[in-house]
Design a protein around this motif. Sequence first.
Motif, PDB file in Angstrom:
ATOM      1  N   ASP A 195      -8.033 -12.773   4.558  1.00 30.84           N
ATOM      2  CA  ASP A 195      -9.263 -13.029   3.801  1.00 30.84           C
ATOM      3  C   ASP A 195      -8.990 -13.865   2.553  1.00 30.84           C
ATOM      4  O   ASP A 195      -9.783 -14.744   2.190  1.00 30.84           O
ATOM      5  CB  ASP A 195      -9.928 -11.706   3.399  1.00 30.84           C
ATOM      6  CG  ASP A 195     -10.487 -10.942   4.595  1.00 30.84           C
ATOM      7  OD1 ASP A 195     -10.649 -11.556   5.670  1.00 30.84           O
ATOM      8  OD2 ASP A 195     -10.739  -9.735   4.454  1.00 30.84           O
TER       9      ASP A 195
ATOM     10  N   SER B 252      -9.589  10.824   6.621  1.00 29.29           N
ATOM     11  CA  SER B 252      -9.672   9.373   6.400  1.00 29.29           C
ATOM     12  C   SER B 252      -9.068   8.951   5.063  1.00 29.29           C
ATOM     13  O   SER B 252      -8.776   7.771   4.860  1.00 29.29           O
ATOM     14  CB  SER B 252     -11.128   8.908   6.471  1.00 29.29           C
ATOM     15  OG  SER B 252     -11.910   9.572   5.494  1.00 29.29           O
TER      16      SER B 252
ATOM     17  N   ARG C  64      -4.781  -3.263   7.339  1.00 33.00           N
ATOM     18  CA  ARG C  64      -5.570  -3.579   6.132  1.00 33.00           C
ATOM     19  C   ARG C  64      -4.880  -4.664   5.313  1.00 33.00           C
ATOM     20  O   ARG C  64      -5.534  -5.566   4.770  1.00 33.00           O
ATOM     21  CB  ARG C  64      -5.761  -2.322   5.278  1.00 33.00           C
ATOM     22  CG  ARG C  64      -6.652  -1.268   5.917  1.00 33.00           C
ATOM     23  CD  ARG C  64      -6.766  -0.035   5.020  1.00 33.00           C
ATOM     24  NE  ARG C  64      -7.472   1.049   5.680  1.00 33.00           N
ATOM     25  CZ  ARG C  64      -7.692   2.243   5.130  1.00 33.00           C
ATOM     26  NH1 ARG C  64      -7.244   2.484   3.895  1.00 33.00           N
ATOM     27  NH2 ARG C  64      -8.330   3.187   5.793  1.00 33.00           N
TER      28      ARG C  64
ATOM     29  N   GLN D 275      -2.488   1.767  10.144  1.00 37.70           N
ATOM     30  CA  GLN D 275      -3.801   1.444   9.574  1.00 37.70           C
ATOM     31  C   GLN D 275      -3.651   0.688   8.257  1.00 37.70           C
ATOM     32  O   GLN D 275      -4.372  -0.278   7.998  1.00 37.70           O
ATOM     33  CB  GLN D 275      -4.608   2.730   9.366  1.00 37.70           C
ATOM     34  CG  GLN D 275      -5.092   3.363  10.660  1.00 37.70           C
ATOM     35  CD  GLN D 275      -5.708   4.731  10.450  1.00 37.70           C
ATOM     36  OE1 GLN D 275      -5.401   5.438   9.473  1.00 37.70           O
ATOM     37  NE2 GLN D 275      -6.582   5.146  11.355  1.00 37.70           N
ATOM     38  N   LEU D 276      -2.707   1.135   7.429  1.00 41.44           N
ATOM     39  CA  LEU D 276      -2.448   0.432   6.165  1.00 41.44           C
ATOM     40  C   LEU D 276      -1.952  -0.981   6.429  1.00 41.44           C
ATOM     41  O   LEU D 276      -2.352  -1.936   5.747  1.00 41.44           O
ATOM     42  CB  LEU D 276      -1.413   1.200   5.336  1.00 41.44           C
ATOM     43  CG  LEU D 276      -1.846   2.551   4.770  1.00 41.44           C
ATOM     44  CD1 LEU D 276      -0.656   3.266   4.130  1.00 41.44           C
ATOM     45  CD2 LEU D 276      -2.969   2.393   3.754  1.00 41.44           C
TER      46      LEU D 276
ATOM     47  N   ALA E 232       0.862  -1.181   0.000  1.00 43.38           N
ATOM     48  CA  ALA E 232       0.000   0.000   0.000  1.00 43.38           C
ATOM     49  C   ALA E 232       0.899   1.231   0.000  1.00 43.38           C
ATOM     50  O   ALA E 232       1.954   1.240   0.644  1.00 43.38           O
ATOM     51  CB  ALA E 232      -0.917   0.012   1.214  1.00 43.38           C
TER      52      ALA E 232
ATOM     53  N   GLN F 242      -5.385  -7.988   7.059  1.00 41.24           N
ATOM     54  CA  GLN F 242      -6.750  -8.466   6.886  1.00 41.24           C
ATOM     55  C   GLN F 242      -6.970  -8.992   5.476  1.00 41.24           C
ATOM     56  O   GLN F 242      -7.602 -10.045   5.276  1.00 41.24           O
ATOM     57  CB  GLN F 242      -7.742  -7.337   7.183  1.00 41.24           C
ATOM     58  CG  GLN F 242      -9.204  -7.778   7.196  1.00 41.24           C
ATOM     59  CD  GLN F 242      -9.504  -8.749   8.314  1.00 41.24           C
ATOM     60  OE1 GLN F 242      -9.391  -8.421   9.486  1.00 41.24           O
ATOM     61  NE2 GLN F 242      -9.883  -9.972   7.966  1.00 41.24           N
ATOM     62  N   ALA F 243      -6.436  -8.280   4.484  1.00 41.60           N
ATOM     63  CA  ALA F 243      -6.589  -8.705   3.092  1.00 41.60           C
ATOM     64  C   ALA F 243      -5.916 -10.058   2.859  1.00 41.60           C
ATOM     65  O   ALA F 243      -6.460 -10.927   2.162  1.00 41.60           O
ATOM     66  CB  ALA F 243      -6.002  -7.652   2.151  1.00 41.60           C
TER      67      ALA F 243
ATOM     68  N   PRO G 124      -4.759   7.347   5.511  1.00 39.09           N
ATOM     69  CA  PRO G 124      -4.557   6.461   6.666  1.00 39.09           C
ATOM     70  C   PRO G 124      -3.102   6.432   7.102  1.00 39.09           C
ATOM     71  O   PRO G 124      -2.182   6.668   6.304  1.00 39.09           O
ATOM     72  CB  PRO G 124      -5.014   5.093   6.146  1.00 39.09           C
ATOM     73  CG  PRO G 124      -4.909   5.194   4.656  1.00 39.09           C
ATOM     74  CD  PRO G 124      -5.189   6.616   4.304  1.00 39.09           C
TER      75      PRO G 124
END
Length: 468
Positions: free
Chosen positions: A209, A191, A202, A198-199, A155, A205-206, A194
């Motif tokens: 998933d 927002s 993410r 925070q990145l 990111a 989580q990605a 980020p």
Amino acid sequence: MLMYEPAHFIKSFVTDLDAALGKLKSNARLTHLQKTWLGFCLTGMLLTNSVCWAKFERASLGEHKIAALSWMFREAKIAWDHLLLASVTLVLERHGITEGVLVLDESDRARSKRTKRIYGVHKQKHKASGGYVNGQTVVLLLLVTQTVTLPVGFAFYRPDPVLTAWVKEDKRLKKEGVAKKDRPARPERDSRYPTKTQLALRLLQAFKDAHGNIKIKAVLADALYGEASFMDKASRICGITQVISQLRENQVIEYSGKKRNLKDYFDTINKGVEVTLRVRGGEEVKATVSSARLKVLAHGKKRLIVALKYEGETDYRYLVATDMTWRTMDTVQAYTLRWLVEVFFEDWKLYEGWGREAKQLDEEGSSRGLILSLLFDHCLLLHPEQTARIENKLPAYTVGSLQRKSQMDVLIEFIKALLEDKNPADKLKQLAGLIDDVFQLMPSGKHMVGRDLGRLGSTASLQYRAAG
């Protein structure tokens, strides 16, 4: 270095990647033209170590034009959002990977001063000179496994411009002695911008998933990520796994009902002992280690804290871990794996296209250019010679040596195609003409030939001034 067509191992990789895309999303498969283009781009990166259409055109002796290459990059309906995901899945399946350690870090890439259309460019501290440069920052997620180490997510980080301006102004006013109550209040973070933590969450989580079948043994990150909210959330995302980061020496802990900082505690109360560590499962080194399970006030809970310094170092670094059931030595040896992300960054910038010319415009261009460079890394992991080494449990080849060998293979194929032509002599004349057209010599501004060097000498009428 010249080429007629994509390298054999790259063509195989693109074919397998297309099949993996089809499994993820039926309508995401590549067309024949898209596969040809992608194979050519990856081979161009192999030969030129860049994502640069002009260099790709020269490598093909003008057969593939800049405009056509750039149009495909911008306009072709390629499922870019699924491309890296499919590539990661392909590598995991090919090497039979079922578990690993996730490592988070960020990398800065300096850019030129004129960077209005390069996504996410901001002022960065230049470590080498101590000054500042314009550049991009990429937060990267790396998976370290028993066999290979591969990038699995990224990111771009962008600082909030309003918050940045406030920080600069607040420092100025504070320096002038303006009281806090008289200085502007800190604005809320937008927002759209980020933070790095925070990145990072993410990205975790990605990955979870998309690859929930991969067991995450630990998450490693440097001191930037050593805050309570990140460590607890990262642990939950990855299935209550171990998260290891670092704390500053002035971090306050509680011991026997008293508050102390880490440096004071480990210097006076809990002094370290000399041990031998196995670094990244290989070399053994001497170090001084101490540990305790202490309440970190900023975290509001107990953590496993390890004080560590290698032989020759004078100051401790302080590791912090969420899972206090781990042994001290296991925690330290796990954290040594974090160094592998630095090795990846070096290879990535030196050999895999994320270098000086990888400056495609806007968010779309930057993201796609970065995806291409990560695909090239995966492609080298699936090179037949690399795969054979890994399957036979032999040390994998370095990126640099594998790239150089592959470059020569492409050159040999180019020469072979030339010799197998019906009329090699005519083909060679044709290539010589193409070389003159494509590789145009440019005038240099370094040499003075054709220009006036200027009058370099004394003037008689000015002699009296020199005498006075």
